[in-house]
Design an enzyme around this catalytic site. Structure first.
Site: not given
Length: 317
Positions: A117, A181
């Site tokens: 992804h 993140h």
């Protein structure tokens, strides 16, 4: 004749479309992605060069290059992306590898690149399909430690830019990943052997992959509730990074310590390497102008989500 270049950089997240951050946040992100699609559609590229990471789906520690050019590539179809072959112009990809080696960059090449992804999601967001446009995928290791210095990423991007600049085509440069993140993945020297096996050479079964995706979803929910050991998002750092890109001050990243960046922005802030490479490639056409810049911290997706577009100043209106 020289190529016409444009840039679109964006975050990706396995939780896009699954974790629920609230309607207003979804509308803001959807609006930013819609604006990016309109920018790309107006540019109508002949070729896309995408810089992106992998999350131990295509590249594992059995052989982990810092950089790799895909001479052909297949999307694995994880996290709501579609599986299938990318339309890689092989002769151009071959020539790019030759060019990068001549530029003293020890880049790997793959005749069977597998992308997850990290590369498929931006292509689908921009074009509807990973195979919609001729694309050369350039893998940049941003997850598997140890990571090389950021100055090498700028050199890679500049060398790619020098190559595509002379193609006499409209070339879209895409950087995928980031910003701040932390991610719940095993670490090579700190995790139990059964977990490490998946980042070395063990492939997941479809059932194991489904379980992994559910675990990531649950991790996002826990993070949003404040019940997670993952590092918090760092909007201040994210905004500072975006400002440096807008100023075109790419050498600012050269002196940045890999260790410091990870401590401030989490283990996957390092995906900003793809943004550095894409901007460095664009800068080979001269000073650029950031045409749009969007930022939204999304705890439910465990990410500081950003989207930017840019073009060389002489081509902006």
């Amino acid at each position: 004749m020289t190529s016409e270049l444009a840039l679109c950089c964006m975050s990706h997240t396995p939780l896009l479309g699954s974790g629920d951050p609230g309607e207003s946040v979804v509308q803001r992100v959807d609006g930013a992605l819609r604006d990016a699609r309109q920018f790309v559609e107006a540019f109508d590229p002949d070729l896309v060069v995408i810089f992106g990471p992998d999350h131990y789906q295509g590249f594992r520690y059995e052989l982990m290059p810092p950089f790799c050019v895909g001479l052909s590539a297949t999307a694995i179809g994880d996290y709501n992306t579609s599986p299938g072959e990318l339309d890689v112009p092989q002769a151009l990809a071959d020539d790019l590898v030759v060019h990068l080696l001549a530029a003293d960059l020890d880049v790997a090449m793959s005749e069977k690149m597998v992308v997850d992804h990290g590369i498929a999601q931006p292509l689908e967001n921009l074009f509807g399909s990973s195979a919609a446009k001729p694309v050369i995928p350039v893998f940049i290791n941003s997850v598997a430690e140890p990571l090389g210095p950021l100055r090498r990423i700028r050199r890679l991007g500049a060398a790619v830019g020098e190559f595509v600049r002379d193609l006499d085509q409209k070339v879209l440069l895409v950087g995928s990943g980031g910003l701040s993140h932390d991610v719940p993945v095993p670490r090579l020297r700190q995790s139990p052997p059964e977990d490490v096996a998946y980042i070395v050479d063990k492939r997941r079964t479809p059932e194991e992959q489904a379980a992994r995706e559910e675990a990531v979803f649950e991790a996002g929910q826990a993070f949003a509730r404040g019940e997670s050991p993952l590092l918090p998002l760092n909007p201040d750092l994210d905004e500072q990074i975006l400002q440096q890109f807008e100023k075109g001050d790419l050498p600012w990243f050269d002196a940045m310590s890999v260790e410091w960046l990870g401590k401030q922005g989490g283990s996957s802030i390092h995906e900003v390497r793809s943004w550095i490479a894409a901007h460095a490639a664009l800068q080979t056409a001269g000073p650029y102008r950031t045409e749009s810049s969007f930022y939204q911290p999304v705890p439910e997706w465990i990410i500081g989500f950003a989207v930017t577009t840019a073009r060389p100043r002489e081509t902006t209106r």
